[in-house]
Design an enzyme around this catalytic site. Structure first.
Site, PDB file in Angstrom:
ATOM      1  N   ASP A 285       0.854  -1.175   0.000  1.00 46.86           N
ATOM      2  CA  ASP A 285       0.000   0.000   0.000  1.00 46.86           C
ATOM      3  C   ASP A 285       0.899   1.237   0.000  1.00 46.86           C
ATOM      4  O   ASP A 285       2.095   1.155   0.295  1.00 46.86           O
ATOM      5  CB  ASP A 285      -0.892  -0.038   1.249  1.00 46.86           C
ATOM      6  CG  ASP A 285      -1.738   1.196   1.400  1.00 46.86           C
ATOM      7  OD1 ASP A 285      -2.425   1.577   0.430  1.00 46.86           O
ATOM      8  OD2 ASP A 285      -1.706   1.804   2.488  1.00 46.86           O
TER       9      ASP A 285
ATOM     10  N   ASP B  90      -0.343   5.137   0.953  1.00 44.69           N
ATOM     11  CA  ASP B  90      -0.646   6.091   2.027  1.00 44.69           C
ATOM     12  C   ASP B  90      -0.681   5.390   3.381  1.00 44.69           C
ATOM     13  O   ASP B  90      -1.403   4.411   3.565  1.00 44.69           O
ATOM     14  CB  ASP B  90      -1.995   6.776   1.758  1.00 44.69           C
ATOM     15  CG  ASP B  90      -1.938   7.701   0.561  1.00 44.69           C
ATOM     16  OD1 ASP B  90      -1.106   8.623   0.580  1.00 44.69           O
ATOM     17  OD2 ASP B  90      -2.717   7.501  -0.388  1.00 44.69           O
TER      18      ASP B  90
END
Length: 225
Positions: free
Chosen positions: A15, A17
């Site tokens: 991922d 953020d």
């Protein structure tokens, strides 16, 4: 109780953020303004938005609004987020962690689109992985597993042989639905039952196995959080 964990994988799915990039300041500014425009409580909005594409968050927060309106609003929000990179920095250890993956199977799997992911990674001084699954690549937002399954397919690795690095409830749920193990990064991750959770990426060491596997040595973790 802290512990040391060793996880074996054939590919890593990352991922962005909250995992590689700390963009919380930007996310807070943009989404709290959106909440104010729609008469919603900002604190409640922030409980929903992490990990999801904007239109999916809007659908949860304004369930009676037409999806076409959410999609149009999401496009405006993406432009606003892309231009607001003040305070966007790397999660501690992210640069060295990414460097340690050179030549190993890994992919970025993010709910951001190409423009936003490019802007935030650049603002944090991080190189984009060669393989990227962005908002344009999928038809469904996390917590749907589509993005992670697509990342595994792009790398030619069975989902069960992938380890996901995630920070949000929606992302961890997506990884679980894809049949993958999860290293949770940061305080948000701990309440969503990743396999292990760690403060940041300074606690992760990558080792190349002689059999083509990736050995993850994770220290200072809370096991089975």
């Amino acid at each position: 109780m802290t512990a040391t964990a060793v996880l074996t994988a054939r590919a890593l799915l990352l991922d962005m953020d909250g995992t590689l990039v700390n963009s919380d300041a930007s996310v807070e500014r943009v989404w709290r303004r959106w909440a104010e425009r729609h008469g919603l409580d900002g604190d409640e909005v922030m409980k929903v938005v992490h990990g999801r594409q904007g239109y999916a968050s809007m659908a949860l927060l304004l369930p009676n609004r037409p999806m076409a309106q959410n999609l149009a609003d999401n496009a405006r929000m993406l432009a606003e987020e892309t231009s607001d990179t003040e305070g966007v920095v790397e999660v501690p250890g992210a640069r060295d962690f990414l460097a340690s993956l050179d030549g190993l199977p890994h992919a970025l799997v993010t709910s951001a689109d190409v423009g936003l992911s490019t802007a935030r990674m650049a603002a944090a001084g991080l190189a984009l992985p060669e393989v990227r699954v962005t908002a344009e690549s999928v038809g469904a937002s996390k917590p749907d597993p589509e993005g992670f399954l697509k990342g595994a397919a792009e790398l030619g690795v069975d989902p069960a042989d992938c380890v996901v690095f995630e920070d949000s409830g929606a992302g961890i749920a997506a990884a679980r639905a894809a049949g993958m193990r999860v290293v949770g990064i940061g305080p948000r991750a701990g309440s969503h039952a990743p396999d292990v959770v760690v403060r940041d990426l300074t606690r992760v060491r990558v080792e190349r196995g002689t059999d083509g596997t990736i050995q993850l040595h994770v220290t200072g973790v809370v096991a089975g959080a």
